[in-house]
Design an enzyme around this catalytic site. Structure first.
Site, PDB file in Angstrom:
ATOM      1  N   ASP A 188      -7.481  14.664  -9.377  1.00  0.00           N
ATOM      2  CA  ASP A 188      -6.836  13.752  -8.430  1.00  0.00           C
ATOM      3  C   ASP A 188      -5.596  13.077  -9.019  1.00  0.00           C
ATOM      4  OD1 ASP A 188      -8.573  12.295 -10.135  1.00  0.00           O
ATOM      5  OD2 ASP A 188      -8.679  10.631  -8.725  1.00  0.00           O
ATOM      6  N   HIS A 189      -5.254  13.416 -10.256  1.00  0.00           N
ATOM      7  CA  HIS A 189      -4.020  12.916 -10.869  1.00  0.00           C
ATOM      8  C   HIS A 189      -3.010  14.029 -11.154  1.00  0.00           C
ATOM      9  CE1 HIS A 189      -5.302   8.682 -11.703  1.00  0.00           C
ATOM     10  NE2 HIS A 189      -6.468   9.251 -11.465  1.00  0.00           N
TER      11      HIS A 189
ATOM     12  N   ASP B  79      -6.462   5.339 -15.144  1.00  0.00           N
ATOM     13  CA  ASP B  79      -7.888   5.051 -15.012  1.00  0.00           C
ATOM     14  C   ASP B  79      -8.487   4.478 -16.294  1.00  0.00           C
ATOM     15  OD1 ASP B  79      -7.454   6.113 -12.542  1.00  0.00           O
ATOM     16  OD2 ASP B  79      -8.799   7.815 -12.758  1.00  0.00           O
TER      17      ASP B  79
ATOM     18  N   HIS C 111      -7.808  14.712 -14.884  1.00  0.00           N
ATOM     19  CA  HIS C 111      -8.593  14.767 -13.651  1.00  0.00           C
ATOM     20  C   HIS C 111      -7.741  15.258 -12.478  1.00  0.00           C
ATOM     21  CE1 HIS C 111     -11.923  11.857 -15.208  1.00  0.00           C
ATOM     22  NE2 HIS C 111     -12.115  13.104 -15.584  1.00  0.00           N
TER      23      HIS C 111
ATOM     24  N   HIS D 266      -5.791   3.665  -8.814  1.00  0.00           N
ATOM     25  CA  HIS D 266      -6.582   3.720  -7.588  1.00  0.00           C
ATOM     26  C   HIS D 266      -6.621   2.377  -6.872  1.00  0.00           C
ATOM     27  CE1 HIS D 266      -8.492   7.715  -8.145  1.00  0.00           C
ATOM     28  NE2 HIS D 266      -8.365   7.440  -9.436  1.00  0.00           N
TER      29      HIS D 266
ATOM     30  N   HIS E 110     -12.217   6.702 -20.441  1.00  0.00           N
ATOM     31  CA  HIS E 110     -12.427   7.405 -19.168  1.00  0.00           C
ATOM     32  C   HIS E 110     -12.449   8.907 -19.429  1.00  0.00           C
ATOM     33  CE1 HIS E 110     -12.220   8.090 -14.869  1.00  0.00           C
ATOM     34  NE2 HIS E 110     -11.092   8.774 -14.994  1.00  0.00           N
TER      35      HIS E 110
END
Length: 255
Positions: free
Chosen positions: A60-61, A133, A58, A171, A114
């Site tokens: 955002d990682h 996640d 993902h 997160h 996930h």
């Protein structure tokens, strides 16, 4: 000597983690939501980044990986199964692969749910697990690619780690996760206490990540799907554990 851990807030609610071995000077980062906060922390501490460990694809990682690698020349490690959707990997990892930082060796754990290619990193000597996640603080990641049965198996594997293991998740979702958990177990004293601590920490602007596995076992509804009281809470007293987990996950998605 245990690895030194530094938690770095990134973007709106993401975390990256630095792992540093003082004897060798080797430093790794787990996930790169954004390069500048990581570079600033490295400069402040006088550390040289040697390795970038990626948990899943993902954006955002991983969106800071390109800039961070260009600035440091660090080697990039990630799941072989996800190599087609990750930044170019120097080392491709599978279940049971190892990562060495200084004198300590970490192990790769496949944690699908996930995403299908999600991996975690466990460093047993330092008592650290980087779960991103998959297992999260009082929660777990949404099932974007995997099934409820897969995520339940993932969480069951992580739950079997030593209870003192420090869980480094991806997160700052803890407060909202606790609100949901309280809807299922409003009288859980450990959960009530955790809610107070988390609220106080957030008022001070302090991260609530990492947590400990023992804390998650006592308060995280997604790890508690096998317990009779949780099955009663969701009205599935005769259902299997994976089915109860899936119901809890569905309720959280609607919460």
């Amino acid at each position: 000597m245990a690895l030194e851990l530094v938690t770095i807030p990134c973007l709106t609610d993401n975390y990256a983690f630095l792992l540093h071995d003082a004897a060798s000077g080797q430093t790794a980062v787990v996930d790169v939501p954004d390069a500048p906060p990581i570079l600033n922390e490295l400069k402040t501490r006088g550390w040289k980044l040697t390795d970038i460990l990626i948990t899943h694809h993902h954006s955002d990682h991983i969106q800071g990986v390109y800039a961070l690698r260009a600035a440091t020349g660090a080697k990039v490690w990630g799941a072989a199964a996800d190599a087609h959707r990750l930044p170019a990997l120097d080392v491709k990892l599978d279940e049971g692969s190892t990562v060495t930082i200084g004198a300590e060796t970490g192990t790769v754990i496949d944690v699908p749910g996930h995403t299908i290619g999600h991996i975690a990193f466990h460093f047993p000597e330092s008592g650290l697990a980087f779960t991103a996640d998959s297992l999260m603080a009082c929660g777990c990641g949404r099932l974007f690619e995997g099934t409820g049965a897969q995520m339940w198996q993932t969480l069951s594997r992580l739950a079997a780690l030593p209870p003192e293991t420090v869980i480094c998740s991806g997160h700052e979702y803890t407060a909202s996760n606790i609100r949901f958990a309280l809807s299922l177990e409003p009288d859980n004293p450990m959960l009530i206490s955790r809610n107070r601590r988390v609220a106080a920490a957030r008022e001070r602007g302090v991260p609530t990540v990492p947590s400990t596995l023992s804390e998650e076992l006592a308060t995280n509804p997604f790890l508690r799907a096998s317990l009779p009281q949780m099955k009663v809470a969701v009205g599935l007293t005769d259902a299997g554990d994976a089915a109860v987990f899936s119901e809890i996950r569905a309720r959280k998605d609607r919460f």
